[in-house]
Design a protein around this motif. Sequence first.
Motif: not given
Length: 257
Positions: A98-120
């Motif tokens: 489940d990506s919502d359970a595995v990947v999303v929490p990591w994204m929320r802890r790594n906000t800079e990477t999350g921001r870059r992915l959203k922009q890309v």
Amino acid sequence: MALIYLVRHGQAGAGMGAYDDGNVEKSYDGLTERGRRQADVVGRSLAERLGVGSSGTDVRAPRVFCGPLHRQHDTAAAVASAAGAAEPTTDAAWKEFDSDAVVVPWMRRNTETGRRLKQVMQKIRQGAGDPAEAEATVREVLDGALGEWVDSSGFQEFRETVLGGLGRVTTAARQDGAAVVATSAGVIATCTAAVSGLPRQAVPPLVGKVFNASVTVLRVADEAGRHRGGSAGVDLLSFNEYAHLDRPDARGDLTLI
């Protein structure tokens, strides 16, 4: 010799941009138009290599299995139709993590990477992005999230569930000579690592190598123990085959992506 063909589903919806809102699975779980064409291509390819429907042969159609996700079931249905097989058997063991359970929490802890992915991903949707940059950013996210996940109890539970499904399909393959499973990259990577004797840390990089509509082939040991395999009496023959996607489909297009 009995064989198991692990097929990754065809291209699914572009859900990567939803990682930041915790709603990846809903936006991703459905084949695109190209994904449906890929499913048809891999189905015809498997029917051809198994000899199903060839004149002068009495080859039985393989049993086809899949996970419960729409992208898995729709791929399995295309394979079953091409091979003249019965309706796919759904087994929850073949469901993707489940990506919502595995990947999303990591994204929320790594906000800079999350921001870059959203922009890309926003640029890609607007037709102005760099696909190579998007792929590299997605790979960074998955490597980080899955690298943490494989050290968790959640991954151990996932692995045990997957190998339970593999055991059931192994029995079917011994009975019929072949079995086909339409599933996802995380499941295929977990099976590949297990039957090859690789450590759990090998799973994340393997996930990134599994192409849409690719085929991974496992060999099953017979009752006398010939071709004795690893986990569940199975070993790896090939990983991530995709030559069938190099050939033009019914529209004359290549479906390899």
